[in-house]
Design a protein around this motif. Structure first.
Motif, mmCIF file in Angstrom:
data_model
loop_
_atom_site.group_PDB
_atom_site.id
_atom_site.type_symbol
_atom_site.label_atom_id
_atom_site.label_comp_id
_atom_site.label_asym_id
_atom_site.label_seq_id
_atom_site.Cartn_x
_atom_site.Cartn_y
_atom_site.Cartn_z
ATOM 1 N N ALA A 86 -57.706 55.765 18.820
ATOM 2 C CA ALA A 86 -56.997 54.825 19.683
ATOM 3 C C ALA A 86 -56.221 53.824 18.831
ATOM 4 O O ALA A 86 -56.638 53.438 17.745
ATOM 5 C CB ALA A 86 -57.980 54.089 20.581
ATOM 6 N N ALA A 87 -55.071 53.425 19.336
ATOM 7 C CA ALA A 87 -54.203 52.502 18.605
ATOM 8 C C ALA A 87 -53.781 51.371 19.527
ATOM 9 O O ALA A 87 -53.845 51.474 20.748
ATOM 10 C CB ALA A 87 -52.967 53.239 18.084
ATOM 11 N N ALA A 101 -59.020 36.766 18.239
ATOM 12 C CA ALA A 101 -60.359 36.842 18.832
ATOM 13 C C ALA A 101 -60.364 37.737 20.072
ATOM 14 O O ALA A 101 -61.272 38.556 20.253
ATOM 15 C CB ALA A 101 -60.850 35.444 19.183
ATOM 16 N N ALA A 102 -59.349 37.595 20.919
ATOM 17 C CA ALA A 102 -59.267 38.438 22.121
ATOM 18 C C ALA A 102 -59.049 39.903 21.748
ATOM 19 O O ALA A 102 -59.633 40.807 22.363
ATOM 20 C CB ALA A 102 -58.135 37.949 23.016
ATOM 21 N N LEU A 103 -58.246 40.139 20.730
ATOM 22 C CA LEU A 103 -57.973 41.511 20.310
ATOM 23 C C LEU A 103 -59.201 42.140 19.650
ATOM 24 O O LEU A 103 -59.499 43.316 19.892
ATOM 25 C CB LEU A 103 -56.787 41.538 19.345
ATOM 26 C CG LEU A 103 -56.279 42.901 18.917
ATOM 27 C CD1 LEU A 103 -55.851 43.733 20.120
ATOM 28 C CD2 LEU A 103 -55.117 42.750 17.960
ATOM 29 N N MET A 112 -55.342 51.917 23.084
ATOM 30 C CA MET A 112 -56.540 51.227 23.565
ATOM 31 C C MET A 112 -56.141 49.923 24.235
ATOM 32 O O MET A 112 -56.841 49.423 25.090
ATOM 33 C CB MET A 112 -57.505 50.952 22.429
ATOM 34 C CG MET A 112 -57.010 49.932 21.430
ATOM 35 S SD MET A 112 -58.300 49.491 20.288
ATOM 36 C CE MET A 112 -57.680 47.954 19.687
ATOM 37 N N ALA A 113 -55.010 49.368 23.807
ATOM 38 C CA ALA A 113 -54.513 48.118 24.366
ATOM 39 C C ALA A 113 -53.006 48.082 24.159
ATOM 40 O O ALA A 113 -52.472 48.758 23.285
ATOM 41 C CB ALA A 113 -55.168 46.921 23.683
ATOM 42 N N VAL A 114 -52.355 47.293 24.980
ATOM 43 C CA VAL A 114 -50.896 47.184 24.912
ATOM 44 C C VAL A 114 -50.527 45.723 24.730
ATOM 45 O O VAL A 114 -51.094 44.843 25.358
ATOM 46 C CB VAL A 114 -50.237 47.739 26.201
ATOM 47 C CG1 VAL A 114 -48.734 47.565 26.143
ATOM 48 C CG2 VAL A 114 -50.603 49.194 26.404
ATOM 49 N N GLY A 142 -59.540 44.021 13.472
ATOM 50 C CA GLY A 142 -60.312 45.249 13.455
ATOM 51 C C GLY A 142 -59.589 46.453 14.022
ATOM 52 O O GLY A 142 -60.177 47.515 14.158
ATOM 53 N N VAL A 143 -58.330 46.306 14.328
ATOM 54 C CA VAL A 143 -57.539 47.436 14.824
ATOM 55 C C VAL A 143 -57.139 48.292 13.635
ATOM 56 O O VAL A 143 -56.646 47.784 12.627
ATOM 57 C CB VAL A 143 -56.279 46.928 15.576
ATOM 58 C CG1 VAL A 143 -55.393 48.082 15.994
ATOM 59 C CG2 VAL A 143 -56.692 46.105 16.776
ATOM 60 N N ARG A 144 -57.373 49.601 13.741
ATOM 61 C CA ARG A 144 -57.064 50.481 12.619
ATOM 62 C C ARG A 144 -55.626 50.963 12.621
ATOM 63 O O ARG A 144 -55.052 51.173 11.566
ATOM 64 C CB ARG A 144 -57.993 51.693 12.637
ATOM 65 C CG ARG A 144 -59.417 51.323 12.385
ATOM 66 C CD ARG A 144 -60.274 52.536 12.363
ATOM 67 N NE ARG A 144 -61.658 52.134 12.280
ATOM 68 C CZ ARG A 144 -62.549 52.806 11.619
ATOM 69 N NH1 ARG A 144 -62.215 53.903 11.011
ATOM 70 N NH2 ARG A 144 -63.792 52.389 11.578
#
Length: 161
Positions: A119-120, A104-106, A70-72, A145-147
């Motif tokens: 998504a990771a 906060a940005a993440l 989802m993001a790098v 909040g990233v799982r």
């Protein structure tokens, strides 16, 4: 037998309290004591070590997990500390205020892409990054909040490209 000119300082018969067959054993006792003391220190030092952290059960073969990112994020070591690059912004991992703005940005990014549960966050880390920095990064991502966090492994022959 030749005594090489040496004379006993003690009176003759002083060693008669130890039987002749046990004298080599009596000479080895200090060395055995030192060996047992060293083994005890090693065993006790390894037994009572307790540290906070994350326990990973690593597979015997290679790690082949693949996930949709989802993001790098890129982690690079520098002289001032570990830098975290995320969304065209650079953060210093050891600075608490910068890590709070990174969190906060993440979390904002994770909230926008909440529908993809598989998504990771893909974390591309240099091999010189210390394990404690990776665990700190994973803890910040978890608070955001990233799982799932996928730490990427670079495939190649190990040479510079």
């Amino acid at each position: 037998m030749n005594d090489w000119g040496w004379r006993e300082r003690r009176t003759p018969g002083m060693r008669d309290f130890v039987q002749r067959g046990l004298r080599p054993l009596a000479a080895a006792v200090p060395w055995v004591t030192v060996g047992l003391l060293f083994m005890t220190i090693v065993m006790v030092g390894g037994t009572f070590t307790a540290e906070r952290g994350a326990l990973f059960a690593l597979p015997d073969t290679g790690v082949d997990d693949v996930a949709d990112a989802m993001a790098v994020s890129l982690l690079v070591p520098t002289d001032k500390g570990t830098l975290v690059f995320f969304d065209d912004t650079r953060y210093l991992l050891d600075d608490e205020t910068q890590m709070e703005s990174f969190r906060a940005a993440l979390s904002e990014k994770a909230a926008r892409i909440a529908e993809g549960e598989d998504a990771a966050l893909l974390a591309m880390a240099d091999w010189r990054i210390m394990g404690r920095d990776l665990l700190k990064f994973a803890a910040i991502a978890k608070r955001a909040g990233v799982r799932r966090v996928l730490f990427a492994e670079r495939q190649g022959n190990g040479g510079l490209e």
